[in-house]
Scaffold this motif. Sequence first.
Motif, PDB file in Angstrom:
ATOM      1  N   PHE A  48       0.488  -1.562   0.138  1.00  0.00           N
ATOM      2  CA  PHE A  48      -0.353   0.284   0.223  1.00  0.00           C
ATOM      3  C   PHE A  48       0.724   0.959  -0.181  1.00  0.00           C
ATOM      4  N   HIS A  49       0.406   2.575  -0.519  1.00  0.00           N
ATOM      5  CA  HIS A  49       0.914   3.636  -0.707  1.00  0.00           C
ATOM      6  C   HIS A  49       1.185   3.920   1.381  1.00  0.00           C
ATOM      7  N   GLY A 105      -4.061   7.117   6.158  1.00  0.00           N
ATOM      8  CA  GLY A 105      -5.741   7.197   6.585  1.00  0.00           C
ATOM      9  C   GLY A 105      -6.189   6.318   7.119  1.00  0.00           C
ATOM     10  N   PHE A 106      -6.122   4.596   6.733  1.00  0.00           N
ATOM     11  CA  PHE A 106      -6.281   3.860   7.723  1.00  0.00           C
ATOM     12  C   PHE A 106      -6.318   4.325   9.041  1.00  0.00           C
ATOM     13  N   GLY A 129       2.433   5.679   8.430  1.00  0.00           N
ATOM     14  CA  GLY A 129       2.652   5.716   6.949  1.00  0.00           C
ATOM     15  C   GLY A 129       2.881   7.126   6.992  1.00  0.00           C
ATOM     16  N   MET A 157       0.581   6.621   2.817  1.00  0.00           N
ATOM     17  CA  MET A 157      -0.447   7.392   2.578  1.00  0.00           C
ATOM     18  C   MET A 157      -1.436   6.862   3.092  1.00  0.00           C
ATOM     19  N   GLU A 158      -2.260   5.622   2.155  1.00  0.00           N
ATOM     20  CA  GLU A 158      -3.074   4.667   2.959  1.00  0.00           C
ATOM     21  C   GLU A 158      -3.255   4.130   4.126  1.00  0.00           C
ATOM     22  N   ILE A 159      -1.526   3.489   4.462  1.00  0.00           N
ATOM     23  CA  ILE A 159      -1.625   2.748   5.214  1.00  0.00           C
ATOM     24  C   ILE A 159      -2.068   4.723   6.578  1.00  0.00           C
ATOM     25  N   SER A 196       6.811   7.836   4.190  1.00  0.00           N
ATOM     26  CA  SER A 196       5.793   8.393   3.530  1.00  0.00           C
ATOM     27  C   SER A 196       6.999   9.713   3.206  1.00  0.00           C
TER      28      SER A 196
END
Lengths: 785, 125, 140
Positions: free
Chosen positions: C64-65, C71-72, C124, C67-69, C128
């Motif tokens: 996963f990117h 966001g999660f 994340g 930033m997706e982590i 990033s």
Amino acid sequence: MTDPSPAPTWILLALAAPFLAALVAPTVHRLFGRAAAFALAAVPLAAFVGFLTLLGPVADGARLTTGFDWWPSYGVRFSLLVDGLSLVFALLITGIGTLIVIYAGGYMKGHPQAGRFMSFILLFMGAMLGLVLADDGITLFVMWEATSITSFLLIGFDHTRARARRAALQALVITGAGGLCLLAAVLLIGGATGTRTLSEVVATGDVIRGSDLYLPIFLLVLGAAFTKSAQVPLHVWLPNAMEAPTPVSAFLHSATMVKAGVYLLMRLHPVLGGTPEWTTVLPIVGGLTLLTGTLMAVRQTDLKLMLAQTTVASLGLLVLLVGVSTDAAIVGAVGYLLAHAFFKGALFMIAGTIDHEAGTRDVTKLGGLRKLMPITFASALVAAVSMAGLPPMIGFVAKEALYLGLDEAGRTALIAVAVAGNALMLVIGFAVALKPFLGPEVHTPKHAHEGPLELILGPIVLGAVGLGAALFLHGFSEIIVLPMAGAITGRPVEADLHLIPTYVSTPLILSIVTVALGVVAYLALTPLRAAVDAVVRGIGWGPDRGFDQIVAGLVGFASVVVRVVQPGRLEAYMAIVLGLAVVTLLAPLLLFGELPAWPAFPDLTAQEAVVILIAVSGLVAVVVARTRLTSIVSLGIQGFAVAVIFVLFGAPDLAFTQFMVETLSVVILALVLTRLALGERDHRPLRQKVVDAVIGGGLGLAFMLVLLKITQAPFDRTLTDFYDTYSRTIAHGRNVVNVIIVDFRGLDTLGEIAVVMITGLAILALVRVKARTPILPTPETGKRK
Amino acid sequence: METALSVLVGLFLATAFYLMLSKKIIRILLGVAVMGNGVNLLIFTSGRLTRELPPIIATDAYVLPPGAANALPQALILTAIVISFSFFAFLLVLAFRAYQDLGTDDTDAMRFAEPVVDDGPPQGY
Amino acid sequence: MNTIIFRTISPVLVALTLLFSVFVTLRGHNEPGGGFIGGLIAVSAFALYGLSHGVPTVRHAMRFHPMEIAGFGLFLAGASGMLSIVFGVPFLTGLWVFPTIFGVEVALSTPMFFDIGVYFVVTGSITSIALALEAREGGV
């Protein structure tokens, strides 16, 4: 004066109606085209008819109020008052407004933004209606400003022309300044009388006149009235406002808005009038305005400008009469105000019609239109007769009344001024009404012909009203003039107005002198114009130029201030902010003797002392570092030293976090710095370094002293004890720090992780933007591309 | 102990502000990093210091023993460390991008928003 | 930094560090540790991996990117707070259950999930940042 009685609530609706109509005006215009003007005119017409029904009760002395609480915590009501004064103004606004809306429909026909224009006119009408009906001072101020703003929009309607933009801005600046005066005056009146409700203020009698605040209130009211009603030398905006389309000039800048200042003086006359200040300042300013206006009018050749300058003159005459302050003078003022609204509104519409049909309004380029535009000619003649003060028009009655007022007051100098002014007024009236129509036919830019119904309706109706008022003078006087005069003086007024002189009196003789003077001047108009023109050119400077100079000066001053306050140098901003922080922190400590006690020498263990020394050496190394690597490593040293301090003083969580953060800091700093080909050496000159060291050192010292002071004071353990006690018993966690973060103060933490995430996103955004070629080719010029 | 750390905090902040008064963005950045540490120590010290007794409740107890470290400033500082690091990284990248786009690391020469040759406000209407 | 020793050791180190970061996070409620610290440890693992094997490898390994982590994580933290609304108590009030799984009493609580959310956000976001700076071409 009778106590107020409740007004019918439809008055609120009548006030709201123009605003609502303004909302739908563009749509109505798009749907109905030419018929839209008639549809929209129904709104003010309905209000006009409604107000007509109130004439009876008001003539019997009724004062009607209505309203609702607007801002109760500040005691502001939205309240309306209908008495003799406001009712006549309301009738003028809605009545002439009806004619103007119809006229505008014809005048703006085919203009792409005619709907917007209608909308502005209706907005203005609502604001003006609110102004004259307002009973609460704050309501009055809001409506006053609303008329200024709508006037700005209307003057600048043709916003593609710089002259229109300038005129609009000038009007807004001058009348806006007056609006601020009005607000201050209202607040002071509230302070002096304990109420801002005008009907109650007016009933307070001598309270304001006896107050220390009289002079400031008087001057502020004059500031408001003289800007709005264009008194010398603040009159310049009014002739310039002729940049607006003619319906605007006829409505705002002759019949209604410019009389708001006179209205204010009349409204406050019962509590401010009659003092030596009042009877001195007002007649002088009014008289000067009258003479200036008429002389400037003679100089003009543009029909609208001639009329605009005589409007200035008429406003001067009104201020003069209100300033004389006797009952007879007030009756003269009321009569003249009404007569002026009728004839000047009509003449402006006629000037607009000539311009519209013949293509020019330069009086020297017009002639012989009487056969082509007979109805216009006839109505122009009727209006001019009224303006000249000749029978059988209301203008004659008004002039007789005002001469009588001045004569009774025994102000000989003012009589001379009024006679001279009225004579020149006669000249202009006939110059506008006769010159374009008489003589041989002249070739005009457009082939002239009679205007359509919309354009000729207004002048005909107003002419008929002016004639009818004179013919049915007794009734007109009983239901209109005297109630209004009574509202201005604050007590019932008796006056015997007559159209046909019953005996040879002073006013009649003065009238004859005026006419004789006027006829002579009319015959000598061309040399007179040349003479005035030469004098004005000789002076070369006027208030209009002065306005430009003031604005330019203001802009220049602003530039200088910006250059001083914003030099564009980051270190200067930093120095100022940090320097002020030093003062803020140190001043209370020094001024109130709050300096901390001299501390005992710290009892440090050996490892604590070593760690602190390491931290200090790290700091020194950061400052003196000469290479990139040294500075990064030094930064790491002080950071790790801080982590060790956390360990030593019982904060393992912090130490852990600090270690991780310092490691990552060093890594990313190294990553970025390897790509930045810069010297990190200090390039400041020595003097600058000393100054910076003093500021930085001073701030460090200040923080140190504050911290010492804090730690020397007894410690309040309330919060700490709370967390210590409940961390395990309620929140089931033994690590108190973690419990505070994730449980007790969870909402804070939620916000903080959101911030962390946003910085992550922001950095991604920054990194992803493609590197451009440098925007500034040479940093030295710094000129923006 | 508080006295020694107060002096140290003064030194940290003095160093930080001296660096931030520079014109070179790298030195300003170093100043910001040092300032973060200085402010954290300031909060830490004002919560009073205790030696080596972390605010962790023993497994057989329900409240902290007297003399344990003050947990509240620690909780405040813990999040502050992470946030100041995020901002430090942001400023670092911002400075880097500014250097790439404006071609200078001297804040005096960064005149994009406030040009040296300013035409002044518009005259006329 | 492309020495053979570094390249050989680093995967092992990364795996151990990540495991350690989870351990530190989960024990945070009772012993030194927690989401912030655990997250930073995880970041150092990814940063290390990026230095030794290059940014593309890390991105591939993470699936996963970052930033997706993050966001999660923010979602998880917010949702664990929202859960209290279902039980009619104010937002972010801690809720605890102590189920017995395989004979061991396990403490499950919303603050724990909140802390796990913090862990993911820190991991994340800062990963990033670190990867963006490590990537030579300033790419994604």
